[in-house]
Design an enzyme around this catalytic site. Structure first.
Site, PDB file in Angstrom:
ATOM      1  N   ASP A 144     -16.153  16.567  19.918  1.00 50.18           N
ATOM      2  CA  ASP A 144     -17.175  16.249  20.586  1.00 50.18           C
ATOM      3  C   ASP A 144     -17.654  13.816  20.716  1.00 50.18           C
ATOM      4  OD1 ASP A 144     -19.362  16.155  23.145  1.00 50.18           O
ATOM      5  OD2 ASP A 144     -20.743  15.716  21.546  1.00 50.18           O
ATOM      6  N   ARG A 169     -16.206   8.734  27.094  1.00 51.72           N
ATOM      7  CA  ARG A 169     -17.026   8.981  28.470  1.00 51.72           C
ATOM      8  C   ARG A 169     -18.311   8.255  29.258  1.00 51.72           C
ATOM      9  NH1 ARG A 169     -20.181  14.367  27.701  1.00 51.72           N
ATOM     10  NH2 ARG A 169     -20.665  13.617  29.832  1.00 51.72           N
ATOM     11  N   SER A 177     -20.043  19.467  26.529  1.00 46.31           N
ATOM     12  CA  SER A 177     -20.353  19.230  24.989  1.00 46.31           C
ATOM     13  C   SER A 177     -21.928  19.918  24.562  1.00 46.31           C
ATOM     14  CB  SER A 177     -20.307  17.398  25.886  1.00 46.31           C
ATOM     15  OG  SER A 177     -21.133  16.845  25.377  1.00 46.31           O
ATOM     16  N   LYS A 201     -21.757  22.269  20.776  1.00 49.05           N
ATOM     17  CA  LYS A 201     -22.502  20.951  19.699  1.00 49.05           C
ATOM     18  C   LYS A 201     -24.153  22.507  19.059  1.00 49.05           C
ATOM     19  CE  LYS A 201     -23.340  17.853  21.747  1.00 49.05           C
ATOM     20  NZ  LYS A 201     -23.770  16.129  21.802  1.00 49.05           N
TER      21      LYS A 201
HETATM   22  N1  URA Z   1     -26.317  15.432  26.280  1.00 49.28           N
HETATM   23  C1  URA Z   1     -24.791  16.103  25.259  1.00 49.28           C
HETATM   24  O1  URA Z   1     -25.003  16.319  24.170  1.00 49.28           O
HETATM   25  N2  URA Z   1     -23.842  15.662  26.191  1.00 49.28           N
HETATM   26  C2  URA Z   1     -23.256  15.212  27.637  1.00 49.28           C
HETATM   27  O2  URA Z   1     -22.016  15.158  28.147  1.00 49.28           O
HETATM   28  C3  URA Z   1     -24.846  14.751  27.514  1.00 49.28           C
HETATM   29  C4  URA Z   1     -25.908  14.681  27.764  1.00 49.28           C
END
Ligand code: URA
Length: 408
Positions: free
Chosen positions: A160, A167, A182, A186
């Site tokens: 990520d 991104r 994403s 996490k």
């Molecule tokens: N926060 C994140 O951790 N990932 C994203 O893609 C957008 C906001």
């Protein structure tokens, strides 16, 4: 062939788990290049993903690193995440409040994305603050003070981390499937049992419509279900910046003001009370009334502020060295009237042009720059009043006042 996978997504077809796994892991090991991954991300952005593809991507992200388990230390571990906004410093406020109420907080945050700021960049504006704690350090700090605010450890969803950075600079941030995988990867890899997600909607957020926010909420709850995690979502406005500060050190200062009970923006304050009481309800299994009472006590007795200072010290930060740029310019009211609107996106763009956010992956943040709103939405102003103070270090293009303020 790699290009076949890109073409398949370009045509809006469903990728298999094996294809997703191969492509994303190929990027991590360097066999797939930035331009190929950027191309696939854009195809995902445009054509979306099925739920099955999102579940597969989330699993690939999770499996790219370690999955932490704090169950020997914390029962009912609660985590919070915001999809990101302009001036969103809620984590810096909520974390200490919740920890001061006896609910352990282990939060692994991210960097800025698009025009939205990131908690890690904000924390790194405190000289010495270490955002790269090891798992052992995290465990020790939780035992010692009950709160950790750190970056994703290198071993936690590392995929990520690299995709997120790409991104940010390829116009692929606002894809619902990419945001869902994403964030959820996490949170799951971080060991949370219960997760509260603050989904921001508005021109200063990754998502611009309530419909998109509801879809993201549905998707994240569906992912949570697979991993037996309780997911609660809150949808909150991001057409106007949250609070009066935008920019890393300035936002840390504002968070400290809120924790010390100084006057602040009521939108920011109310959201912090709502989110922290929700976390306490989830963490302690108490009702809303009890949780809100605990939140006010922690704030009013100064325990939340003390917890913030304890946190900064434990992670090596020296709050006395927090500085903002001493070069200032002012935005003045062009006429008498009431501020009907302050445009979050315009201010987000301005803050990035000052250096408070990144334009390319390698950019270094200037922690001391940003914008302080001297007047907030709804306030009456007289011609010549200072509407905002810009803290800068390098030349920048001043936007038109009309792009930022609607005064009527
Ligand atoms: N926060 C994140 O951790 N990932 C994203 O893609 C957008 C906001």
């Amino acid at each position: 062939m790699i290009v076949d996978i890109i073409n398949k997504k370009r045509l809006g077809k469903e990728l298999s788990y094996r294809e997703i796994d191969k492509f994303f892991n190929g990027y991590l090991d360097g066999s797939i290049k930035d331009y190929q991954m950027s191309s696939l991300l854009m195809a995902i952005c445009i054509n979306g993903m099925t739920d099955e593809e999102v579940f597969a991507l989330t699993k690939v992200f999770i499996d790219s690193g370690d999955v932490l388990d704090f169950s020997h230390l914390i029962t009912n571990m609660v985590d919070k995440h915001s999809t990101g906004g302009i001036g969103d410093k809620t984590t810096l406020i909520i974390g200490p409040i919740v920890a001061a109420c006896g609910v352990p907080v282990v939060k692994m945050s991210g960097r800025g994305l698009g025009y939205t700021g990131g908690t890690i960049d904000k924390l790194e504006s405190i000289p010495g603050y270490n955002t790269k704690l090891t798992e052992e350090k995290i465990i020790k700090q939780i035992k010692d003070i009950g709160i950790v605010l750190t970056g994703q450890t290198g071993d936690l969803a590392p995929m990520d981390k690299v995709i997120y950075a790409l991104r940010d600079v390829t116009g692929t941030v606002s894809s619902i499937p990419l945001i869902a995988s994403s964030i959820m990867s996490k949170k799951i890899a971080g060991g949370a049992d219960k997760i509260i997600i603050d989904i921001k909607v508005g021109n200063g957020a990754l998502l611009n419509t309530k419909k998109d926010a509801k879809e993201l909420s549905r998707l994240m709850k569906a992912i949570g279900k697979i991993y037996q995690k309780e997911v609660i979502t809150v949808i909150s406005d991001m057409n106007t910046p949250l609070g009066y500060a935008i920019g890393n050190a300035l936002e840390v200062k504002e968070a400290m003001d809120v924790l010390r009970g100084r006057e602040t923006d009521s939108n920011l304050y109310d959201l912090c009370i709502a989110l922290s009481s929700q976390m306490i309800q989830m963490g302690k299994n108490v009702d809303e009334k009890t949780a809100i009472k605990e939140v006010f006590e922690a704030l009013n007795k100064g325990r939340a502020y003390e917890k913030f200072l304890e946190l900064v010290k434990a992670q090596g930060g020296d709050i006395s060295k927090l500085t903002v740029s001493d070069k200032k310019k002012y935005i003045k009211a062009p006429k008498n009237g009431t501020i009907n609107k302050i445009n979050a996106l315009a201010l987000g763009k301005l803050s990035v042009s000052l250096g408070a956010g990144r334009v390319s992956k390698e950019d270094k943040i200037d922690f001391g720059v940003g914008i302080k709103l001297n007047k907030l939405e709804g306030e009456e102003v007289k011609k010549g009043d200072t509407l905002a103070t810009i803290y800068y270090n390098k030349d920048f293009e001043m936007p038109s006042i009309d792009d930022i303020y609607t005064i009527e």
